[in-house]
Design an enzyme around this catalytic site. Structure first.
Site, PDB file in Angstrom:
ATOM      1  NE  ARG A  54      -2.764   0.348   3.449  1.00 41.34           N
ATOM      2  CZ  ARG A  54      -2.063   0.562   4.577  1.00 41.34           C
ATOM      3  NH1 ARG A  54      -1.394   1.694   4.743  1.00 41.34           N
ATOM      4  NH2 ARG A  54      -2.036  -0.355   5.530  1.00 41.34           N
ATOM      5  CE1 TYR A 106     -18.493  11.962 -13.267  1.00 42.18           C
ATOM      6  CE2 TYR A 106     -17.185  11.753 -11.276  1.00 42.18           C
ATOM      7  CZ  TYR A 106     -18.036  11.207 -12.209  1.00 42.18           C
ATOM      8  OH  TYR A 106     -18.447   9.912 -12.070  1.00 42.18           O
ATOM      9  CG  ASP A 178     -10.690  17.183 -12.853  1.00 41.82           C
ATOM     10  OD1 ASP A 178     -10.033  16.722 -13.807  1.00 41.82           O
ATOM     11  OD2 ASP A 178     -11.654  16.586 -12.339  1.00 41.82           O
ATOM     12  CE  LYS A 203     -13.909   9.861 -17.089  1.00 40.66           C
ATOM     13  NZ  LYS A 203     -14.103   8.832 -16.101  1.00 40.66           N
TER      14      LYS A 203
HETATM   15  C1  LIG Z   1     -13.494  15.634 -14.975  1.00 43.61           C
HETATM   16  C2  LIG Z   1     -13.577  14.403 -14.118  1.00 43.61           C
HETATM   17  N1  LIG Z   1     -12.943  14.383 -12.941  1.00 43.61           N
HETATM   18  C3  LIG Z   1     -12.985  13.291 -12.118  1.00 43.61           C
HETATM   19  C4  LIG Z   1     -13.717  12.165 -12.472  1.00 43.61           C
HETATM   20  C5  LIG Z   1     -13.751  10.983 -11.554  1.00 43.61           C
HETATM   21  O1  LIG Z   1     -12.917   9.976 -12.043  1.00 43.61           O
HETATM   22  P1  LIG Z   1     -13.150   8.389 -11.857  1.00 43.61           P
HETATM   23  O2  LIG Z   1     -14.413   8.040 -12.595  1.00 43.61           O
HETATM   24  O3  LIG Z   1     -11.914   7.802 -12.427  1.00 43.61           O
HETATM   25  O4  LIG Z   1     -13.280   8.142 -10.391  1.00 43.61           O
HETATM   26  C6  LIG Z   1     -14.384  12.149 -13.699  1.00 43.61           C
HETATM   27  C7  LIG Z   1     -15.161  10.969 -14.098  1.00 43.61           C
HETATM   28  O5  LIG Z   1     -15.892  10.995 -15.061  1.00 43.61           O
HETATM   29  C8  LIG Z   1     -14.319  13.296 -14.540  1.00 43.61           C
HETATM   30  O6  LIG Z   1     -14.946  13.343 -15.723  1.00 43.61           O
END
Ligand SMILES: Cc1ncc(COP(=O)(O)O)c(C=O)c1O
Length: 385
Positions: A54, A106, A178, A203
């Site tokens: 971990r 998101y 982000d 993504k």
């Molecule tokens: C812009 C953005 N940030 C964070 C996330 C969260 O990521 P995860 O689905 O890998 O947990 C997403 C998921 O769609 C996203 O589109």
């Protein structure tokens, strides 16, 4: 030969090599999957720098070094999902602290903030962070973080990274961006003075719709120390096999991003001329309200386009008629996907709040893949008929 930082690699070279020296015992060119939960001590108290899976894993370390270099940062941290990365960022703060956040994030980020972190005494204010004045107005004496998504999911709003970082620095507030939609290939927020960069590596970074992952990158020594502590203490770390897959995928990140960008640009131009489409949201279009800022801070505009078709019924008919674009959550994979954010990815955001940011029931999000552009155009034009 070991490639070191002194070689000053460019992006495509870093994508293939960064963090990945040939393995010591065999010289294996590809970083192996160290599928182990623990490591033997030679004598009590004598480790080879590895104690528990971990805390540290060599496959993960290679990936963390690689993503740090791609974002021009000093430290990288990998997580089992993008949400685990978001959670780790907010875990830097305590009861009574206040966070200013983009009003379009998101849906899962909003859900974590509102339905979980509020219960732990954190306070959030949501503003349109494309307007730096609104960020300043929202700042309170207890504001500890400005959390920005740019471009936003799914409205593709752009915030000025330089302005955000300036506000943070002048008021001693941490900033986090982000960067999922751009990937490190098209945008590097640390270069603009942002403190932490976040990705859902599910993504574009992984790009093949076969891994869930997240990462954080920073150049700040004290933030890095705290993130390392939280990564180990919370424990939402990725499996070695997932790190291997992401490392492999990163090698083609520049090629994939360019293909996504070229296809999306062509589709956005075409959609903008189609009278069945009420509005097209794509930062590469000169009509996009923050196109100039996008051009200043991004080296491409990415593969995500949102369109307003005017009503839920029209949006549904369009999605159902597509053949190549698959109706699915997620984005950023080589395969083209379509999603209806109000009922899918952003369903946990209250309808009134969605409508305030323009996320009405007629909005569709396209994640444009790397297939032949003629096939994608045909698919869209048929569905629009
Ligand atoms: C812009 C953005 N940030 C964070 C996330 C969260 O990521 P995860 O689905 O890998 O947990 C997403 C998921 O769609 C996203 O589109």
């Amino acid at each position: 030969m070991v490639i070191t930082k002194q070689h000053k690699m460019r992006f495509k070279t870093k994508a293939v090599h960064a963090g990945q020296e040939p393995e010591e015992i065999t010289g294996a060119v590809t970083t192996p999957i160290f599928q182990t939960s623990t490591y033997s001590n030679k004598k009590l108290g004598e480790t080879k720098g590895f104690d528990y899976g971990r805390t540290i894993n060599p496959t993960r370390t290679a990936l963390e070094k690689c993503i740090a270099e791609l974002e021009n940062g000093k430290y990288g941290f990998c997580f089992s999902s993008g949400m685990a990365a978001v959670h780790t960022v907010v875990a830097l703060f305590q009861k009574g602290d206040h966070i200013v956040c983009s009003d379009n994030v998101y849906g899962g980020t909003y859900r974590l903030y509102e339905q979980i972190m509020r219960n732990f005494g954190l306070d959030f204010t949501y503003v349109d962070t494309s307007d730096a004045g609104l960020i300043e107005k929202a700042v309170k004496p207890n504001t500890k973080l400005i959390y920005v998504e740019t471009p936003t999911n799914p409205m593709l709003g752009i915030s000025d990274l330089e302005a955000v970082s300036k506000i943070g620095k002048s008021k001693n507030i941490m900033t986090c961006v982000d960067n999922t939609f751009m990937s490190p290939y098209f945008q590097n927020p640390l270069d603009f003075g942002i403190d932490i960069v976040l990705h859902s590596s599910t993504k574009y970074i992984n790009g093949h719709c076969d891994v869930i992952g997240g990462c954080l990158i920073t150049s700040d020594d004290s933030i890095a120390e705290r993130l390392k502590f939280l990564q180990n203490s919370i424990g939402s770390v990725p499996a070695p096999f997932d790190c291997f897959l992401i490392l492999r995928a990163i090698k083609t990140l520049p090629l994939r991003m360019q293909a996504h960008n070229d296809n999306a640009a062509a589709i956005a131009e075409s959609l903008a001329k189609n009278d069945k489409v009420v509005k097209v949201f794509y930062p590469g279009l000169t009509t996009h309200p923050q196109h100039k800022i996008a051009k200043k801070q991004m080296s491409g505009f990415g593969g995500i386009i949102s369109i307003d078709l005017g009503s839920y019924e029209k949006a549904k008919t369009f999605c159902d008629k597509l053949r190549i674009f698959q109706i699915a959550e997620s984005l950023g994979g080589v395969e083209s996907l379509v999603c209806h954010p109000p009922s899918m990815t952003h369903g946990s955001i209250p309808k009134e709040m969605r409508e305030e940011i323009g996320l009405t029931d007629g909005i569709i999000r396209l994640s444009v893949g790397i297939e032949d552009i003629e096939d994608l155009m045909e698919d869209i034009n048929n569905a629009l008929k």
